[in-house]
Motif scaffolding. Structure first.
Motif, PDB file in Angstrom:
ATOM      1  N   ALA A 156      17.449  81.181 -11.588  1.00 55.02           N
ATOM      2  CA  ALA A 156      17.941  81.592 -12.905  1.00 55.02           C
ATOM      3  C   ALA A 156      17.591  80.522 -13.947  1.00 55.02           C
ATOM      4  O   ALA A 156      17.187  79.419 -13.593  1.00 55.02           O
ATOM      5  CB  ALA A 156      19.459  81.777 -12.833  1.00 55.02           C
ATOM      6  N   ARG A 158      17.874  77.519 -16.249  1.00 51.84           N
ATOM      7  CA  ARG A 158      18.586  76.232 -16.117  1.00 51.84           C
ATOM      8  C   ARG A 158      19.084  75.962 -14.698  1.00 51.84           C
ATOM      9  O   ARG A 158      20.070  75.266 -14.496  1.00 51.84           O
ATOM     10  CB  ARG A 158      19.739  76.118 -17.137  1.00 51.84           C
ATOM     11  N   SER A 159      18.398  76.504 -13.717  1.00 54.03           N
ATOM     12  CA  SER A 159      18.775  76.225 -12.332  1.00 54.03           C
ATOM     13  C   SER A 159      18.027  75.009 -11.794  1.00 54.03           C
ATOM     14  O   SER A 159      18.312  74.552 -10.687  1.00 54.03           O
ATOM     15  CB  SER A 159      18.505  77.448 -11.452  1.00 54.03           C
ATOM     16  N   SER A 162      12.130  73.805 -13.566  1.00 51.11           N
ATOM     17  CA  SER A 162      11.148  72.993 -14.291  1.00 51.11           C
ATOM     18  C   SER A 162      11.271  71.520 -13.925  1.00 51.11           C
ATOM     19  O   SER A 162      10.262  70.836 -13.754  1.00 51.11           O
ATOM     20  CB  SER A 162      11.301  73.168 -15.803  1.00 51.11           C
ATOM     21  N   GLY A 343      19.165  71.999  -9.525  1.00 54.20           N
ATOM     22  CA  GLY A 343      18.383  71.086  -8.686  1.00 54.20           C
ATOM     23  C   GLY A 343      18.572  71.296  -7.199  1.00 54.20           C
ATOM     24  O   GLY A 343      17.910  70.646  -6.404  1.00 54.20           O
ATOM     25  N   ARG A 358      17.873  69.206  -2.175  1.00 55.06           N
ATOM     26  CA  ARG A 358      18.091  68.771  -3.550  1.00 55.06           C
ATOM     27  C   ARG A 358      16.789  68.212  -4.090  1.00 55.06           C
ATOM     28  O   ARG A 358      16.169  67.336  -3.478  1.00 55.06           O
ATOM     29  CB  ARG A 358      19.183  67.712  -3.616  1.00 55.06           C
ATOM     30  N   ALA A 359      16.374  68.719  -5.242  1.00 50.98           N
ATOM     31  CA  ALA A 359      15.121  68.275  -5.851  1.00 50.98           C
ATOM     32  C   ALA A 359      15.277  66.856  -6.370  1.00 50.98           C
ATOM     33  O   ALA A 359      16.362  66.459  -6.778  1.00 50.98           O
ATOM     34  CB  ALA A 359      14.747  69.215  -6.996  1.00 50.98           C
TER      35      ALA A 359
HETATM   36  N1  LIG Z   1      17.343  67.830  -9.712  1.00 56.13           N
HETATM   37  C1  LIG Z   1      18.244  67.822 -10.718  1.00 56.13           C
HETATM   38  N2  LIG Z   1      19.249  66.932 -10.701  1.00 56.13           N
HETATM   39  C2  LIG Z   1      20.150  66.914 -11.685  1.00 56.13           C
HETATM   40  N3  LIG Z   1      20.152  67.730 -12.742  1.00 56.13           N
HETATM   41  C3  LIG Z   1      19.187  68.639 -12.840  1.00 56.13           C
HETATM   42  C4  LIG Z   1      18.189  68.738 -11.830  1.00 56.13           C
HETATM   43  N4  LIG Z   1      17.352  69.723 -12.174  1.00 56.13           N
HETATM   44  C5  LIG Z   1      17.817  70.218 -13.328  1.00 56.13           C
HETATM   45  N5  LIG Z   1      18.916  69.581 -13.757  1.00 56.13           N
HETATM   46  C6  LIG Z   1      19.678  69.864 -15.005  1.00 56.13           C
HETATM   47  O1  LIG Z   1      19.552  71.247 -15.321  1.00 56.13           O
HETATM   48  C7  LIG Z   1      18.926  71.438 -16.573  1.00 56.13           C
HETATM   49  C8  LIG Z   1      17.999  72.636 -16.550  1.00 56.13           C
HETATM   50  O2  LIG Z   1      16.932  72.379 -15.670  1.00 56.13           O
HETATM   51  P1  LIG Z   1      15.504  73.086 -15.832  1.00 56.13           P
HETATM   52  O3  LIG Z   1      14.635  72.474 -14.811  1.00 56.13           O
HETATM   53  O4  LIG Z   1      15.036  73.042 -17.235  1.00 56.13           O
HETATM   54  O5  LIG Z   1      15.875  74.582 -15.443  1.00 56.13           O
HETATM   55  P2  LIG Z   1      14.942  75.890 -15.396  1.00 56.13           P
HETATM   56  O6  LIG Z   1      13.506  75.483 -15.511  1.00 56.13           O
HETATM   57  O7  LIG Z   1      15.269  76.527 -14.091  1.00 56.13           O
HETATM   58  O8  LIG Z   1      15.399  76.739 -16.541  1.00 56.13           O
HETATM   59  C9  LIG Z   1      18.232  70.119 -16.859  1.00 56.13           C
HETATM   60  O9  LIG Z   1      18.128  69.876 -18.227  1.00 56.13           O
HETATM   61  C10 LIG Z   1      19.105  69.108 -16.170  1.00 56.13           C
HETATM   62  O10 LIG Z   1      20.170  68.752 -17.007  1.00 56.13           O
END
Ligand SMILES: Nc1ncnc2c1ncn2[C@@H]1O[C@H](COP(=O)(O)OP(=O)(O)O)[C@@H](O)[C@H]1O
Ligand SMILES: [Mg+2]
Length: 380
Positions: A156, A158-159, A162, A343, A358-359
């Protein structure tokens, strides 16, 4: 120390010793019932009918954390125990279990964890290959780029898709024997490559849909060239700096398809066909597709294309149905995974049962961009 203190101390020790015994008994009992409930038992037929044998605990450390050493019954495996961990944990009073093989795999060490082992961030530390994340067992998934399968990641908004991709791309960009290619409708993921040796195989943003197609046409042409020069006695092309591994990043792939379909329906169709060819034919000649989507549904990637992606990650997705698209065997995990923190992904990987990961944590977009710039500077 007075005599009285000494006696008191002895009493206290005896008292706590008795408490320990109670705790050990409770754990032995809980283990037997949890194993039986999860079906992790051996059933033998005796003259009085079938008898259920739960694997025995041969050693207990009360901890915390409590650590159980389990002697497996014939026919049982540590891998099987791992797949049952989620069912066993609550009945042992734990949030999660860490399971490790001992001996020749006839024993398992089961650590009862009070917190989700994936709660702590994972640093992007250098090491062998590229780091894709850390599993619940504390082990890192590190892979040499050449050993990467085609990858698909869903989740989803912000999951954490990216951020995970930033970590992967930054590590790949740091390697002289890897080229980073791809199409990025967000414009963010590939922007730090502007002016580098990688940029000629990249399309950034959606302003020019024809550019996205041109990049993919170029990649398919490179694939065909490599297929043509592949020695007849080999089934995998040897890679190196002359013939680099090419990572084809397809960030927000559904957004790309939507934009192309809107611009010209035939363009969308052509791009789908190019990506299908890359997925089906490019692995043996050193191309690796990394496809990112909110949902790996059939309108985005057909079943045949999905099957070519042997590395599958699902960050938080809302429904069991979405999860099933990439991990048909993970129904058990669906409810929990609907609330996974950013993440944390469920991963299917060649040769491993589905596991949680966990990424690595990339602190910010700025940190990612700086990492790419630092490793690609002057290499245009
Ligand atoms: N591995 C991670 N560890 C901690 N926080 C994370 C991690 N990945 C993402 N986040 C948090 O979640 C937010 C959204 O991540 P993002 O990668 O942009 O999501 P998506 O691409 O799925 O929409 C980031 O701005 C960060 O705050
Ligand atoms: Mg994103």
């Amino acid at each position: 120390m007075t005599l009285l203190d000494a006696i008191r101390g002895r009493h206290a020790r005896r008292h706590s010793h008795r408490l320990d015994e109670v705790e050990v008994d409770a754990l032995v009992d809980a283990w037997a019932r949890a194993a039986e409930g999860a079906g992790f038992v051996r059933v033998v037929s005796t003259v009085t009918g079938p008898t259920v044998i739960a694997p025995r605990l041969v050693h207990i450390v009360l901890g915390p954390p409590a650590v159980l050493t389990v002697r497996l019954e014939p026919g049982q495996t540590v891998a099987e125990l791992r797949t049952l961990a989620r069912r066993l944990a609550p009945h042992l009073g734990a949030r999660a279990l860490r399971i490790e093989a001992l001996g020749v795999g006839d024993h398992a060490r089961v650590t009862l964890l009070a917190a989700d082992p994936l709660a702590a961030p994972v640093a992007l530390l250098p090491g062998r290959g590229v780091l894709l994340g850390r599993g619940e067992d504390g082990r890192c998934l590190r892979v040499e780029p050449a050993d990467l399968p085609h990858l698909i990641a869903q989740g989803a908004t912000r999951s954490g898709k990216s951020r995970w991709l930033y970590g992967l791309v930054a590590q790949l960009a740091a390697r002289a024997d890897v080229e980073v290619a791809g199409v990025d409708p967000s414009g963010l993921t590939l922007r730090p490559f502007t002016g580098t040796r990688h940029a000629h195989r990249q399309a950034c943003g959606l302003a020019d849909p024809a550019r996205a197609e041109a990049v993919l046409v170029g990649l398919v042409a490179e694939m065909d060239r490599r297929l043509a020069v592949m020695p007849t006695w080999l089934d995998v092309l040897p890679l190196g700096e002359d013939e680099p591994l090419i990572a084809v990043v397809l960030e927000e792939y559904p957004a790309l398809l939507r934009a192309l379909d809107a611009a010209d329906a035939k363009l969308g169709k052509r791009v789908r066909a190019l990506v299908a060819r890359l997925l089906a034919e490019s692995h043996k000649v050193g191309l690796r597709v990394v496809l990112v989507a909110q949902r790996a549904e059939a309108t985005i990637v057909g079943g045949a294309e999905r099957a070519q992606c042997e590395g599958r990650l699902s960050f938080r997705v809302d429904t069991a149905e979405s999860l099933r698209l990439l991990h048909p065997d993970a129904d058990d995990l669906a409810v929990d995974h609907a609330t996974a923190p950013a993440g944390v992904a469920l991963v299917s990987w060649p040769g491993r049962p589905t596991f949680r990961l966990r990424a690595p944590h990339v602190a910010s977009y700025g940190a990612y961009a700086a990492a790419v710039t630092a490793t690609t500077r002057g290499a245009a």
